[in-house]
Design an enzyme around this catalytic site. Structure first.
Site, PDB file in Angstrom:
ATOM      1  N   PRO A 254      33.033  24.170   7.086  1.00  0.00           N
ATOM      2  CA  PRO A 254      32.348  24.814   7.475  1.00  0.00           C
ATOM      3  C   PRO A 254      33.172  25.763   8.237  1.00  0.00           C
ATOM      4  O   PRO A 254      32.087  26.102   9.652  1.00  0.00           O
ATOM      5  CB  PRO A 254      31.585  24.613   7.315  1.00  0.00           C
ATOM      6  CG  PRO A 254      31.742  22.880   7.665  1.00  0.00           C
ATOM      7  CD  PRO A 254      31.943  22.417   7.014  1.00  0.00           C
ATOM      8  N   CYS A 255      34.341  26.756   8.404  1.00  0.00           N
ATOM      9  CA  CYS A 255      34.098  27.170   9.544  1.00  0.00           C
ATOM     10  C   CYS A 255      33.661  28.254  10.233  1.00  0.00           C
ATOM     11  O   CYS A 255      33.570  28.996  11.466  1.00  0.00           O
ATOM     12  CB  CYS A 255      35.840  27.134   9.846  1.00  0.00           C
ATOM     13  SG  CYS A 255      36.618  29.024   8.394  1.00  0.00           S
TER      14      CYS A 255
END
Length: 178
Positions: free
Chosen positions: A141-142
């Site tokens: 989850p950048c």
């Protein structure tokens, strides 16, 4: 060694079509190689490391990993946490991608805080690069990393998608025990 063939499928999500490319892992289950908000698998294959990039991909109507995506958008923002992902690069990027998976939903980091979380507080640009080079959007989850001034920063799939993901996670994040 030639990578095994891969499969891909696209599902409808609130931000738009979401495509995931998987290969078979050592246990026989699916492992995500790439994913993102597009219905064009050709936009995903170039971000897969050349040593993992499949020679061909087969379209399938549905992949089991999309159940986790559906659950995420139904409100279980932790449903993506244990989806197996395979990415390859240098040691810092590989470590940073693992660290990204520890940033809790609803509690985004800044790039500076993410660099510190990676054990290299002065490596803010390297931390931002890890986000930019992440091939497995959502599962790694950048989108949970913000600019140091609190702005959205960048996102391969657009800041509107990033904002929508962050808002969804803020609404549905598990409440920490006191």
């Amino acid at each position: 060694m030639t990578p095994p063939p891969a499969r891909y499928a696209t599902a409808a999500t609130p931000p738009g079509p979401f495509t995931v490319v998987v290969t078979t892992g050592p246990d026989g289950g699916d492992v995500v190689l790439a994913s993102g908000w597009t219905d064009d698998v050709g936009a995903l294959l170039p971000v897969v490391h050349r040593s993992l990039r499949p020679n061909w991909v087969e379209h399938v109507d549905r992949l089991p990993v999309l159940d986790a995506v559906d659950a995420f958008f139904a409100g279980d923002v932790t449903a993506i946490d244990d989806v197996p992902v395979r990415q390859r690069s240098g040691p810092f990027l590989e470590d940073a991608w693992e660290v990204l998976r520890t940033v809790p939903a609803g509690e985004p980091d800044t790039y500076a805080a993410f660099a510190a979380r990676c054990g290299r507080p002065a490596a803010v640009r390297a931390a931002a690069n890890a986000c930019a080079r992440n091939a497995a959007a959502l599962f790694v989850p950048c989108h949970r990393v913000l600019g140091s001034g609190g702005g959205l920063g960048g996102f391969r799939w657009g800041t509107a998608v990033k904002a929508q993901l962050l808002e969804h996670e803020a609404r549905h994040a598990p409440v920490a025990a006191a």
